[in-house]
Scaffold this active site. Sequence first.
Site, PDB file in Angstrom:
ATOM      1  CB  CYS A  45     -10.280  -0.424   2.765  1.00  0.00           C
ATOM      2  SG  CYS A  45      -8.524  -0.350   2.526  1.00  0.00           S
TER       3      CYS A  45
HETATM    4  C1  BEZ Z   1      -6.871  -2.387   5.982  1.00  0.00           C
HETATM    5  O1  BEZ Z   1      -7.506  -1.709   5.150  1.00  0.00           O
HETATM    6  O2  BEZ Z   1      -7.410  -2.777   6.997  1.00  0.00           O
HETATM    7  C2  BEZ Z   1      -5.427  -2.695   5.756  1.00  0.00           C
HETATM    8  C3  BEZ Z   1      -4.927  -2.816   4.488  1.00  0.00           C
HETATM    9  C4  BEZ Z   1      -3.599  -3.122   4.310  1.00  0.00           C
HETATM   10  C5  BEZ Z   1      -2.772  -3.291   5.394  1.00  0.00           C
HETATM   11  C6  BEZ Z   1      -3.279  -3.132   6.690  1.00  0.00           C
HETATM   12  C7  BEZ Z   1      -4.621  -2.838   6.881  1.00  0.00           C
END
Ligand code: BEZ
Length: 210
Positions: A45
């Site tokens: 994100c």
């Molecule tokens: C991420 O944004 O890196 C992420 C969020 C939830 C699960 C796996 C990765």
Amino acid sequence: MAIRLGDTAPDFTAPTTDGELSFHDWKKDSWAVLFSHPKDYTPVCTTELGFTAKLKDDFDKRNVKAIAISVDDVASHNGWIADITETQGTAVNFPIIGDPDRKVADLYDMIHPNASDTLTVRSVFVIDPDNKVRLTLTYPASTGRNFNEILRVIDSLQLTDGHKVATPVNWSPGDDVIISPALSNEQAGELFPGGWDEQKPYLRVTKQPV
Ligand code: BEZ
């Protein structure tokens, strides 16, 4: 209830990193890209939000406003924004909705319980100036989205809204387009005086209109 193409994007009022906003009032007659993040302080994100901030000029050119959502509160988002600025080399220049009670996430069906009870999937909604949903995308939490593809779809939507054409596989702006099968050759002749390559009666390829 799933949101489908052509539906009116549900309106909501929510706290954001730019203050409280009412979605329809905020977007007014712009296009909007509403996109969800599973959770604050997550690596994928972080990269998506930084890249989207860098697309601001591209969004502005197309009359598009970006707005993100994550199911943490605004205070948490503000701490995370400092990390995004530091690691991605850009300030976040669009609002991030705080949604700890998941009001907006539920309204847009962004939580898919068989994937996760608590985290949103990576949803994208492209919403047009009439507040109609024109694109939905759902990606798993572990896969970052391709925001160049989202821009490409917006380019296609804006082109095909203005001209009686469709865009073929892997089209990029400037590539040839397909004349709408709903047009007779006589009608097409008026709209596309430069002609076309008729590969089949239903497959007429022409230059992208300007
Ligand atoms: C991420 O944004 O890196 C992420 C969020 C939830 C699960 C796996 C990765």
